[in-house]
Design an enzyme around this catalytic site. Structure first.
Site, PDB file in Angstrom:
ATOM      1  N   LYS A  77       0.835  -1.201   0.000  1.00 59.62           N
ATOM      2  CA  LYS A  77       0.000   0.000   0.000  1.00 59.62           C
ATOM      3  C   LYS A  77       0.874   1.257   0.000  1.00 59.62           C
ATOM      4  O   LYS A  77       1.883   1.325   0.716  1.00 59.62           O
ATOM      5  CB  LYS A  77      -0.924  -0.005   1.220  1.00 59.62           C
ATOM      6  CG  LYS A  77      -1.927   1.146   1.253  1.00 59.62           C
ATOM      7  CD  LYS A  77      -2.907   0.980   2.411  1.00 59.62           C
ATOM      8  CE  LYS A  77      -3.868   2.150   2.490  1.00 59.62           C
ATOM      9  NZ  LYS A  77      -4.847   1.997   3.597  1.00 59.62           N
ATOM     10  N   SER A 152      -9.169   3.446   2.306  1.00 55.18           N
ATOM     11  CA  SER A 152      -7.989   3.855   1.575  1.00 55.18           C
ATOM     12  C   SER A 152      -7.198   2.684   0.976  1.00 55.18           C
ATOM     13  O   SER A 152      -6.262   2.900   0.183  1.00 55.18           O
ATOM     14  CB  SER A 152      -7.058   4.678   2.481  1.00 55.18           C
ATOM     15  OG  SER A 152      -6.595   3.932   3.583  1.00 55.18           O
ATOM     16  N   SER A 176     -10.737   1.639   6.370  1.00 53.01           N
ATOM     17  CA  SER A 176      -9.931   1.530   5.158  1.00 53.01           C
ATOM     18  C   SER A 176      -9.588   0.101   4.753  1.00 53.01           C
ATOM     19  O   SER A 176      -9.137  -0.127   3.631  1.00 53.01           O
ATOM     20  CB  SER A 176      -8.641   2.343   5.308  1.00 53.01           C
ATOM     21  OG  SER A 176      -8.924   3.716   5.344  1.00 53.01           O
TER      22      SER A 176
END
Length: 470
Positions: A77, A152, A176
């Site tokens: 990520k 996210s 997220s």
């Protein structure tokens, strides 16, 4: 011929260990899948040179295995610094940043044998559950590329669903790991706060809202990755002993008491069909022998929200405040970041204290609930995956959203007090789009939730329903 990209990380690991396939074969398969599919999704960003990746994979072919991820290509990520890979946090401030050292999460993935090949897309600094930013653009949903993959960890979820990676890391402050898992028909797991340590940078005591965690297309992969990420670290004051999460996953869940919170008595606006689709998960749990019971709202939703936005803005201001203080950097921050920072800077110490008192009261109320229930369930999202050219949903039905993140309020009962939560697919609506639930329990119940998730996965395997693009 076996499609290596369709296999789980655990199955690939077993094949590599038995020398029935080689890391170079796996790398070649994933590079081909990425070349064919990722341009239409933009889930994977900052990919390393394919020739360099193939050379690293060939070196792994004959090298002694380092760990269960030996030779498997992973994308990290883009909120994590990875040595030698452009790491931007989705921000123009760091558009050209290439770290010379790994963050702890990346070090642990490398230590388990992974080949770190790229990054997964995220919103700027992880703010908002829609993965778009001015550096890498927007990520589409594999089940409808015109719609959002959430965030996210949206790039990670989309990459998993599209078989661009075998397993993925994510992080979760305000859903997220859970929103994108629901939107992309995969699993996400938010661990008990402190189970996954992080680099001891700056304050390590005050802000307890965010954590890293695993995402996968099955529970075994998620449990194994959690073992990798959750090794204790003495420099993290909240670090705790890990467990063999992947051992004993298969257990009889008959008799477990499950509480269904629904829309919190109407406090959380939901788009039509979401509660009905989440009913699929509840029916499956009942079919497995769990006792499922409706639970009335256990705490005022408005109090939770006010406590949350106080503590969140305070935490964001602490993290991003130095960028805001530097005028050239401030000019590059997105409006939502500036809004959070300015709110957080304006709070008094006693306002923060009162928000934490509410957090404490909610934790106490939950302690009573968990004497009756082994787990509680909420929808993992309040809206279906929305058009990716939106910034965020401004209404849910006739209810206006007064902030950029109010439409994801359903996740804060978990986030506010650091509970473990399994985001599990619940199926598809009549619109053909995925939805999911969040199944959460008391702190420390991570293994029990994964075992419940394993039984659920064996009964459903929703991620086996591949996106149309595949």
């Amino acid at each position: 011929m076996t499609d290596l990209t369709a296999l789980s990380a655990s199955d690939l690991s077993r094949l590599v260990a038995a020398r029935q396939t080689a890391p170079s074969e796996i790398m070649a398969a994933f590079l081909a899948r990425n070349a064919a599919v990722n341009p239409g999704l933009n889930a994977i960003v900052a990919q390393r040179n394919p020739a360099d990746l193939m050379a690293e994979a060939r070196a792994a072919d004959d090298a002694p295995p380092q760990g269960w991820l030996h030779g498997l290509p992973l994308a990290v990520k883009d909120l994590v610094a990875v040595k030698g890979i452009r790491s931007t946090w989705g921000s123009p401030v760091f558009a050209d940043h290439v770290p010379d050292a790994d963050d702890m999460l990346a070090r642990r993935l490398r230590g388990a044998g992974a080949i770190l090949a790229a990054k997964t897309n995220t919103p700027e600094f992880g703010l908002g559950s829609h993965s778009f930013n001015p550096v890498h653009g927007v990520t589409g949903n594999p089940y409808d590329s015109t719609r959002t993959a959430g965030g996210s960890s949206g790039g990670a979820a989309a990459a998993l669903a599209a078989r661009l990676v075998p397993v993925a890391d994510g992080s979760d402050m305000m859903g997220s790991l859970r929103n994108p898992a629901a939107f992309c028909n995969v699993y996400g797991f938010r661990p008990s706060y402190g189970l996954v340590p992080s680099d001891p940078v700056g304050d390590t005591f005050l802000h307890q809202l965010a954590t890293d965690g695993p995402m996968a297309r099955n529970v075994e992969d998620m449990a194994r990755l959690l073992e990798t990420l959750s090794q204790p670290d003495a420099a993290d004051p909240h670090s705790r002993p890990t467990e063999p999460f992947a051992e004993g996953l298969d257990r009889d869940v008959k008799g477990m008491a499950i509480g269904w919170l629904g829309d919190w008595g109407g406090a959380y606006a939901m788009e039509p069909g979401i509660l009905d689709t989440c009913g699929n998960a509840l029916k499956t749990l009942a079919d497995l022998g769990c006792h499922v019971e409706d639970v009335p709202p256990p705490f005022p939703a408005a109090k939770l929200w006010e406590a949350w936005i106080t503590l969140r803005s305070w935490a964001v201001a602490a993290r991003l405040g130095p960028l805001y203080a530097h005028a050239p950097h401030r000019a590059l921050l997105k409006p939502e970041a500036i809004w959070e920072i300015e709110r957080g800077n304006a709070f008094s110490a006693m306002q923060v204290h009162r928000a934490s008192v509410v957090r404490s009261e909610w934790f106490t109320a939950l302690a009573s609930l968990f004497t009756r229930f082994d787990a509680l369930v909420l929808p993992a999202a309040q809206v279906w995956p929305f058009p990716k050219d939106w910034r965020y949903p401004e209404t849910i039905g006739t209810t206006g959203m007064d902030t950029y993140h109010r439409w994801m309020e359903v996740v804060i009962p978990v986030s506010l007090v650091g509970l473990p939560a399994l985001a599990a697919p619940a199926g598809f609506g009549t619109n053909g789009l995925p939805m999911g639930v969040q199944i959460f329990g008391p702190r420390g119940a991570d293994r029990a939730l994964l075992q419940l998730g394993q039984a659920y996965h064996r009964a459903t395997d929703w991620p086996g329903r591949r996106p149309p693009l595949l």
